[in-house]
Design a protein around this motif. Sequence first.
Motif, PDB file in Angstrom:
ATOM      1  N   ALA A  33      -7.024  -6.589   6.149  1.00 53.28           N
ATOM      2  CA  ALA A  33      -7.576  -6.115   4.665  1.00 53.28           C
ATOM      3  C   ALA A  33      -6.066  -6.036   3.870  1.00 53.28           C
ATOM      4  N   TYR A  34      -5.060  -5.708   4.485  1.00 55.51           N
ATOM      5  CA  TYR A  34      -3.834  -5.294   3.665  1.00 55.51           C
ATOM      6  C   TYR A  34      -3.479  -7.012   2.900  1.00 55.51           C
ATOM      7  N   PHE A  64       4.065  -9.094   2.654  1.00 54.93           N
ATOM      8  CA  PHE A  64       5.007  -8.549   3.377  1.00 54.93           C
ATOM      9  C   PHE A  64       6.338  -9.085   3.019  1.00 54.93           C
ATOM     10  N   ASP A  65       6.296  -9.770   1.763  1.00 51.07           N
ATOM     11  CA  ASP A  65       7.338 -10.441   1.170  1.00 51.07           C
ATOM     12  C   ASP A  65       8.345 -11.311   1.921  1.00 51.07           C
ATOM     13  N   LYS A  85       7.321  -1.778   4.740  1.00 51.86           N
ATOM     14  CA  LYS A  85       6.545  -1.250   6.029  1.00 51.86           C
ATOM     15  C   LYS A  85       5.792   0.296   5.520  1.00 51.86           C
ATOM     16  N   ASN A  86       6.570   1.005   4.693  1.00 53.74           N
ATOM     17  CA  ASN A  86       6.008   2.395   4.304  1.00 53.74           C
ATOM     18  C   ASN A  86       4.904   2.122   3.216  1.00 53.74           C
ATOM     19  N   LYS A  87       4.798   0.938   2.616  1.00 49.54           N
ATOM     20  CA  LYS A  87       3.683   0.397   1.608  1.00 49.54           C
ATOM     21  C   LYS A  87       2.360   0.135   2.584  1.00 49.54           C
ATOM     22  N   ALA A  88       2.708  -0.683   3.594  1.00 47.32           N
ATOM     23  CA  ALA A  88       1.667  -1.226   4.358  1.00 47.32           C
ATOM     24  C   ALA A  88       1.057   0.092   5.264  1.00 47.32           C
TER      25      ALA A  88
END
Length: 199
Positions: A33-34, A64-65, A85-88
């Motif tokens: 989904a992400y 994920f850059d 990671k925080n965004k995910a």
Amino acid sequence: MARTVNKKLAEFISERFNEIMIETGLDLEIFAAYSKIGYSTFRTYHSRTVPISVETLHRICEPFDILLSDFFTANTPLIISEKIKNKANTFAAQYILEKKKIIKEDDIIFHKKPVGSGNKWERDMIKYITLHTDYFHTERSIADMVHDFTKDFDFPLESGRIYELLRKYVGPTLKKEPSMRLNNDKKTSNRTVFLYSKI
């Protein structure tokens, strides 16, 4: 179903996906989904069932850059920034809440069968059947549901839509078990049929 031709490459890509999931703490469904990839499609890539295009791989890596050159550099760990990671993880929390909300929002007690049309009515109906009838006290296949929903609930849906509604809105309340089926010649079919019932 055909499998990928280059097994080593497919295995490498699948392991890289695992690495990203471990780094971010995302499970398979939320990872898909992400990355804005359909869950069932992503599962086929992860399980090495079908080959993946470079364009799709780029789409998966982008949130994920991760550069494709880094993705394909063997024996080099993938670096994912804390910001990503925080965004995910924020996305994951919202995704889980949304799933729970859809079920919880209809902690609604249906006193009678929902009426109407459209997506909300379909969601209400699938929850009504699952939570407020004894339909799933017996194991049911999607094919059973296509027939029974029309006949018993005046709720005609195609199999794909039923599967989508079950997965999105009532997944935690039902268990899904694989079952072997017999062909007309009484031999076991290679195709697995899943049976759904109340947990």
